[in-house]
Write an enzyme that holds these catalytic residues in place. Structure first.
Site, short mmCIF file in Angstrom:
data_model
loop_
_atom_site.label_atom_id
_atom_site.label_comp_id
_atom_site.label_asym_id
_atom_site.label_seq_id
_atom_site.Cartn_x
_atom_site.Cartn_y
_atom_site.Cartn_z
N TYR A 16 0.87 -1.19 0.00
CA TYR A 16 0.00 0.00 0.00
C TYR A 16 0.90 1.22 0.00
O TYR A 16 2.08 1.13 -0.32
CB TYR A 16 -0.89 -0.11 1.25
CG TYR A 16 -2.07 0.81 1.31
CD1 TYR A 16 -3.04 0.79 0.32
CD2 TYR A 16 -2.22 1.69 2.38
CE1 TYR A 16 -4.13 1.65 0.39
CE2 TYR A 16 -3.32 2.54 2.46
CZ TYR A 16 -4.26 2.52 1.45
OH TYR A 16 -5.34 3.36 1.52
N ARG A 63 -5.83 10.52 -11.16
CA ARG A 63 -5.18 11.16 -10.01
C ARG A 63 -4.75 10.08 -9.02
O ARG A 63 -5.39 9.83 -8.01
CB ARG A 63 -6.16 12.15 -9.35
CG ARG A 63 -5.53 13.12 -8.40
CD ARG A 63 -6.21 13.07 -7.04
NE ARG A 63 -5.86 11.85 -6.32
CZ ARG A 63 -6.50 11.38 -5.27
NH1 ARG A 63 -7.55 11.97 -4.81
NH2 ARG A 63 -6.11 10.28 -4.65
N LYS A 73 -5.93 -1.75 -2.81
CA LYS A 73 -7.09 -1.46 -1.95
C LYS A 73 -7.85 -2.75 -1.65
O LYS A 73 -8.29 -2.99 -0.54
CB LYS A 73 -8.03 -0.45 -2.62
CG LYS A 73 -7.44 0.94 -2.77
CD LYS A 73 -7.65 1.80 -1.54
CE LYS A 73 -6.95 3.15 -1.70
NZ LYS A 73 -6.99 3.96 -0.48
N GLU A 97 -12.04 5.21 -6.89
CA GLU A 97 -10.73 5.49 -6.29
C GLU A 97 -9.86 6.31 -7.24
O GLU A 97 -9.69 5.92 -8.40
CB GLU A 97 -10.06 4.14 -5.97
CG GLU A 97 -8.86 4.25 -5.08
CD GLU A 97 -9.20 4.61 -3.63
OE1 GLU A 97 -10.05 3.95 -3.03
OE2 GLU A 97 -8.59 5.57 -3.11
N ASP A 98 -9.33 7.37 -6.74
CA ASP A 98 -8.31 8.15 -7.45
C ASP A 98 -8.75 8.64 -8.83
O ASP A 98 -7.98 8.61 -9.79
CB ASP A 98 -6.98 7.38 -7.49
CG ASP A 98 -6.38 7.25 -6.08
OD1 ASP A 98 -7.07 7.62 -5.11
OD2 ASP A 98 -5.25 6.77 -5.96
N ASP A 155 -13.85 6.68 -2.02
CA ASP A 155 -12.89 6.53 -0.92
C ASP A 155 -12.16 7.84 -0.63
O ASP A 155 -11.90 8.16 0.53
CB ASP A 155 -11.89 5.45 -1.31
CG ASP A 155 -11.00 5.03 -0.18
OD1 ASP A 155 -11.46 5.05 0.97
OD2 ASP A 155 -9.83 4.69 -0.45
N ASP A 156 -11.84 8.58 -1.67
CA ASP A 156 -11.03 9.80 -1.49
C ASP A 156 -11.85 10.93 -0.90
O ASP A 156 -11.33 11.76 -0.15
CB ASP A 156 -10.42 10.22 -2.83
CG ASP A 156 -9.60 9.09 -3.41
OD1 ASP A 156 -8.59 8.73 -2.79
OD2 ASP A 156 -9.99 8.54 -4.46
N ASN A 210 -0.48 11.73 -0.16
CA ASN A 210 0.26 10.49 -0.39
C ASN A 210 0.92 10.49 -1.76
O ASN A 210 0.44 11.17 -2.66
CB ASN A 210 -0.71 9.30 -0.31
CG ASN A 210 -1.33 9.18 1.06
OD1 ASN A 210 -0.64 9.21 2.06
ND2 ASN A 210 -2.65 9.07 1.10
O1 OAA Z 1 -4.32 5.28 -1.05
C1 OAA Z 1 -4.07 5.93 -0.02
O2 OAA Z 1 -3.08 5.74 0.67
C2 OAA Z 1 -5.06 6.97 0.42
C3 OAA Z 1 -5.82 7.46 -0.72
O3 OAA Z 1 -6.90 7.01 -1.03
C4 OAA Z 1 -5.18 8.45 -1.60
O4 OAA Z 1 -4.16 9.04 -1.25
O5 OAA Z 1 -5.69 8.63 -2.71
MG MG Z 2 -7.27 7.20 -3.11
#
Ligand code: OAA
Ligand code: MG
Length: 604
Positions: free
Chosen positions: A152, A205, A223, A295-296, A318-319, A460
């Site tokens: 991760y 992203r 994830k 996600e992202d 999630d974000d 991150n």
């Molecule tokens: O993935 C991770 O560590 C946390 C997160 O969702 C991100 O930074 O987009």
């Molecule tokens: Mg994320």
């Protein structure tokens, strides 16, 4: 693909005590009658089968010998016993020694620790996942603090950046513009049919690293491995998906080894039509209760997709939502250390994208509920700075819609430091993806105004963190309460040891998802996010507080996830969103009983 077939059987089919043995005997007899060979393996996890409660599923690998060893779901490597080797034609295919799973773990940890480069560890873990799934999860669960940074953040970020050269085997589904009109067909190519969670990205992203196109696949894969390790969702129910609409990353477009579509990103109607087809195909193929985690995605699409699908699908960003829930939990917990209520504090964000505005909105919602004040009033305690400076009312016209609620009355302020001095926040939160943006002057200003400044550097991976743990402690003379999105080691300052917390959505989404699945929840309501926050904050112990921690350590994450799952499920039942009836009386116990455990079964 291996000749592998899953079968699920209702508990009632076997009933009573000795369930597993009787079930296995019955299955074996059936297979013998059909002249089939292979192993019967139990996964202790939730099987969704109509309205019945089936806390385990059975998978049958109709393979023997060499093929059995090549099947990651059933392979045990040198842990196959003498009896199993004889019964399943494995004799001679393995060296003579028989290891316990614990000894296999010990050996692997030794090997992993010998690698000096984090990416080598990542690749070793991916190899293990492809070779022996149970051992991969056992290792990850038993060494979670050590291995989380490997599978991760931060290492997964580097893995995505180099995905083109480390790619070996598909770990999820790729759906590109080329598949427009046949997405349902593509979904049917995935070998598992009973999917409970999808994590999907379009790679625009990736963490704070920007547009990595198709190489973003590392994120859904990572994830989902946490969904299993931390939340106990069985691996076969998890599906990672990358939607490839091109990339605007010129370096990737120029790279001969780039694995994605070599074109600029599709936008507008073309983009939204592909996503609409995807969302419909998922619902058609997996039903209404499959959880889709976005996600992202880039800001402009993330907010729009969530708004568009939250009333028709079980979607979770999630974000926006996961990060909000984990940060709110940390803030609630921090009140024990800094005093006051949430409403007594002033919050300043650097970064007004998904994470920033998502967290801000959830804090405002909590304040509004707790103090019985209108949401607009609660929002006034929260200020955001974006790349153009403090978000203020004179900028309203030119602001993107998700920033507008935060445009309060104030004269324009350009720089973060000036904003800190003007707003005098008690809490400073970084969601900017700009590494080192919390300078010495900024942290010192926070420390000069607050006895215990709360500083969260959430971007991150580590390279994008707004400051390091060491900087936060040093520049605040050891007074800051600090947490970051990516992990930092403990810091010694003035002879005292400071342990930073990790404010990462990994605390929330695995347990949150489990809670939705086990209760058959069909839509996500903001109150479920608040419930998850409360449950996480309640898991911080006096011992943790004594060390200045506002999050519990990840070591106990499965227990924490069970509590989050139970609290979320309880709220879903209360709101009438849960479809699984009757409601189990003890939801924590029920959550625990639903969790996949990666211990080897014995194959007769
Ligand atoms: O993935 C991770 O560590 C946390 C997160 O969702 C991100 O930074 O987009
Ligand atoms: Mg994320």
């Amino acid at each position: 693909m291996l000749p592998f077939k899953r079968a699920k059987f209702l508990r009632q089919a076997f009933g009573g005590l000795g369930l597993y043995e009787r079930g296995e005997r019955k299955l074996r007899r059936m297979m013998e009658m059909n002249g089939e060979k292979g192993v019967v393996d139990f996964e202790e996890n939730y099987g969704v089968e109509d309205q019945a409660i089936t806390p385990w599923t059975v998978s049958v690998a109709r393979v023997i010998g060499y093929s059995l060893m090549r099947d990651p779901r059933h392979n045990k490597g040198v842990a196959f016993t003498e009896k199993e080797r004889n019964a399943h034609y494995l004799t001679g295919l393995l060296p003579p020694a028989v290891f316990s799973q614990e000894l296999q773990e010990k050996r692997l940890m030794k090997i992993l620790r010998e690698y000096e480069v984090p990416l080598q560890r990542y690749m070793a873990m991916m190899d293990l996942q492809e070779r022996n799934e149970k051992l991969f999860y056992k290792l990850l669960i038993d060494n979670v603090e050590e291995l989380l940074p490997v599978v991760y953040t931060p290492t997964v970020g580097e893995a995505c950046q180099k995905y083109g050269s480390i790619f070996r085997r598909p770990q999820g589904l790729y759906i590109s513009l080329k598949e427009k009109g046949r997405i349902l067909e593509v979904l049917k190519n995935w070998p598992e049919k009973s999917i409970q969670v999808i994590v999907v990205t379009d790679g625009e992203r990736i963490l704070g690293l920007g547009d990595l196109g198709c190489q973003g696949m590392g994120i859904p894969v990572g994830k989902l491995s946490l969904y299993t390790a931390l939340g106990g969702v069985r691996p076969s129910a998890c599906l990672p998906i990358t939607i490839d609409v091109g990339t605007n990353n010129q370096k990737l477009l120029d790279d001969e080894f780039y694995i994605g579509l070599k074109q600029k990103r599709a936008t507008g109607q073309e983009y939204y039509e592909l996503l609409e087809e995807f969302m419909c195909a998922v619902k058609q193929n997996y039903g209404e209760k499959v959880l889709i985690q976005f996600e992202d995605f880039a800001n402009h699409n993330a907010f729009e997709l969530l708004a568009k699908y939250r009333t028709s699908h079980l979607v979770f960003n999630d974000d926006i939502q996961g990060t909000a829930s984990v940060v709110l939990a940390g803030l609630v917990a921090a009140l024990k250390l800094v005093g006051g209520t949430l409403a007594d504090h002033r919050f300043l964000f650097l970064g007004a994208g998904e994470a920033g505005t998502g967290i801000a909105e959830l804090i405002a919602l909590e304040i509004s509920k707790k103090t019985n004040t209108p949401l607009e009033e609660a929002r006034k305690k929260i200020w955001l700075v974006d790349s153009k400076g403090l978000i203020v009312s004179s900028r309203r016209e030119s602001l993107q819609h998700f920033k507008k609620p935060w445009a309060h009355e104030h004269e324009p302020v350009k720089e973060l430091l000036a904003a800190v001095k003007a707003i005098k926040p008690t809490v400073l939160i970084g969601t900017s993806s700009v590494g080192k943006a919390f300078t010495k002057e900024v942290v010192e200003a926070m420390a000069s105004m607050n006895e215990k400044p709360l500083i969260l550097a959430l971007s991150n991976p580590t390279s994008q963190s707004e400051c390091t743990a060491e900087e936060a402690y040093k520049w605040s003379e050891g007074r800051a309460i600090f947490a970051s999105g990516s992990p930092f080691d403990s810091v010694e300052y003035n002879g005292k040891l400071f342990v930073p917390g990790q404010a990462n959505n990994a605390y929330i989404f695995p347990g949150f998802g489990l809670g939705l699945i086990m209760s058959g929840t069909i839509r996500i309501h903001d109150d479920l996010l608040l419930a998850a926050s409360e449950a996480l904050a309640a898991q911080v112990t006096e011992e943790n507080y004594a060390k200045g921690l506002i999050y519990p350590p990840f070591t106990n994450i499965r227990k924490i996830s069970a509590h989050i799952a139970a609290t979320v499920a309880a709220k879903a039942y209360e709101l009438g969103l849960a479809s699984r009836l009757p409601r189990p009386a003890d939801l924590v116990k029920f959550a625990e009983s639903c969790m996949y455990t990666p211990v080897y079964g014995s194959y007769r």
